[in-house]
Design a protein around this motif. Structure first.
Motif, short mmCIF file in Angstrom:
data_model
loop_
_atom_site.label_atom_id
_atom_site.label_comp_id
_atom_site.label_asym_id
_atom_site.label_seq_id
_atom_site.Cartn_x
_atom_site.Cartn_y
_atom_site.Cartn_z
N GLY A 63 -77.17 -10.40 -11.57
CA GLY A 63 -76.68 -9.87 -10.31
C GLY A 63 -75.92 -10.87 -9.48
N LEU A 64 -75.89 -12.14 -9.92
CA LEU A 64 -75.19 -13.19 -9.18
C LEU A 64 -74.00 -13.66 -10.01
N TYR A 65 -72.80 -13.60 -9.41
CA TYR A 65 -71.56 -13.91 -10.11
C TYR A 65 -70.86 -15.07 -9.40
N ALA A 66 -70.03 -15.78 -10.13
CA ALA A 66 -69.24 -16.87 -9.54
C ALA A 66 -67.80 -16.75 -10.03
N VAL A 67 -66.86 -17.05 -9.14
CA VAL A 67 -65.45 -16.84 -9.45
C VAL A 67 -64.60 -17.97 -8.87
N GLY A 68 -63.39 -18.09 -9.41
CA GLY A 68 -62.43 -19.01 -8.84
C GLY A 68 -62.68 -20.47 -9.16
N ASP A 69 -62.23 -21.33 -8.27
CA ASP A 69 -62.21 -22.77 -8.52
C ASP A 69 -63.58 -23.40 -8.66
N CYS A 70 -64.63 -22.76 -8.15
CA CYS A 70 -65.97 -23.36 -8.22
C CYS A 70 -66.62 -23.20 -9.58
N THR A 71 -65.95 -22.48 -10.50
CA THR A 71 -66.52 -22.25 -11.83
C THR A 71 -65.96 -23.23 -12.84
#
Length: 392
Positions: A273-281
């Motif tokens: 249920g927790l997603y990460a996107v963009g430059d922090c990945t």
């Protein structure tokens, strides 16, 4: 904190705004929280020429179009606030903020971005904002007619140096490598070599920054010879890479050694249920187009996650009786046959729900099932055991 959102997006960069657009298109109750300017660091880019459909635009204007698109959906809220923490309570996430209280959601997308890397050079912190800078677009105008230095040799350093020559009388690039060795693309390098206002100091680094109220000189060290010399300077720009702003969640999600969040092809972290996107990945390319794609993927994946979660919760009510979930891979003929045989074997005593793990893998992952074909047995919503097919 009474209402529960379908999705909360932490960070309003290109990825977060893209996620909001996709969530809004699906009419999901969505909240996007941003502490600064919508668009993030791309606002500092004065010219974008590689976003499809956009021949040339400023980062700030392109992000304003992203924001307007996201805000056009009635189910999307945009709020300015600083997120201070995230925790999970059962199947819900609680997002804590500095001044607006806490918000709850079934799923969360993290678009935490990056910040400029600081090297800890003597005088760097002391003169930040007084001649030491990290953003050409933000601070170039303060150096009109001045002689400044740039530390770095990558794409950002060389391209920003070219931009700075529109303001400064001279820009000298300090390069750690030997003469002629830059880390940027060939087009940017060639352009810099031809710019009469750009000079280079090779095989060197900055040892100290000196001055009174403002930067007045730099102490440079030649890494090959060890020679140390002091040069006059009105300012120093650092372009030596970025670091992810993931400190808030590093105890919660799996990150690499540099702090970038690890995700799979659906932008899922190791927390359901927790997603990460963009430059922090932990991603190969950090551009507007890849960030926007990340946001779209995460929004759709989170929607399917919430739907599957609700389906499971509806099935596993306190009076649901005997329920068995059968896990199998539909791309294996052997498993299709095996799950069919297992279903016949359990029929009558158990209410059967087949789980195609290529599309319905939430329960499969949460239970840490090791193999298919397997079955999870519940009585009135309470898990009794998980067995492989041959043991049923």
């Amino acid at each position: 904190m009474d209402s529960i959102y379908d999705l909360i997006i932490v960070g309003g960069g290109p990825a977060g705004l893209s996620a909001a657009i996709y969530a809004g298109r699906s009419e999901r109750q969505t909240l996007l929280l941003e502490k600064g300017s919508y668009g993030g660091r791309i606002n500092d880019t004065y010219e974008i020429r590689n976003y499809p459909g956009t021949i040339v635009d400023s980062g700030q204007h392109l992000m304003e179009r992203f924001r307007e698109h996201a805000a056009s959906h009635p189910t999307v809220e945009l709020k300015r606030t600083t997120v201070t923490g995230i925790r999970k309570e059962g199947d819900l996430f609680v997002v804590e903020t500095k001044r607006r209280g806490d918000f709850k959601a079934h799923s969360v997308v993290l678009d935490l971005g990056t910040r400029p890397r600081e090297l800890g050079i003597k005088g760097e912190q002391e003169f930040t904002g007084h001649g030491v800078a990290y953003c050409a677009t933000c601070d170039a105008e303060f150096f009109k007619g001045k002689e400044i230095y740039v530390l770095g040799a990558g794409d950002q350093a060389i391209e920003e140096s070219d931009y700075l020559t529109g303001f400064a009388s001279k820009v000298t690039i300090i390069v750690l490598h030997e003469k002629g060795h830059l880390d940027c693309n060939e087009v940017a390098a060639e352009h810099a070599y031809k710019n009469p206002k750009i000079d280079f100091v090779w095989s060197s680094t900055v040892q100290e920054i000196k001055g009174g109220d403002h930067v007045e000189s730099l102490v440079l060290k030649n890494v090959d010879t060890g020679e140390i010399r002091e040069v006059k300077a009105d300012g120093l720009f650092f372009f030596v890479g970025m670091v992810p702003q993931t400190e808030m969640v590093r105890d919660m999600v799996e990150c690499d050694h540099s702090g970038y969040i690890k995700v799979n092809e659906k932008m899922e972290t190791n927390v359901p249920g927790l997603y990460a996107v963009g430059d922090c990945t932990q991603t190969f390319l950090r551009q507007v187009i890849t960030s926007a794609a990340d946001g779209a993927v995460a929004a759709v994946a989170s929607e399917r996650y919430v739907k599957e979660l609700n389906q499971i919760q509806d099935i596993l009510s306190p009076d649901s009786g005997n329920v068995a979930f059968l896990f199998y891979n539909p791309y294996s003929n052997e498993e299709i046959q095996a799950v069919g045989e297992l279903e016949k074997k359990l029929a009558g005593d158990w209410k059967i729900y087949r789980q195609d793990i290529t599309r319905q893998n939430l329960l499969y992952q949460n239970l840490k099932v090791e193999k298919t074909v397997s079955a999870a047995f519940y009585r009135n919503g309470v898990l009794e055991e998980v067995k492989a097919a041959e043991n049923c």
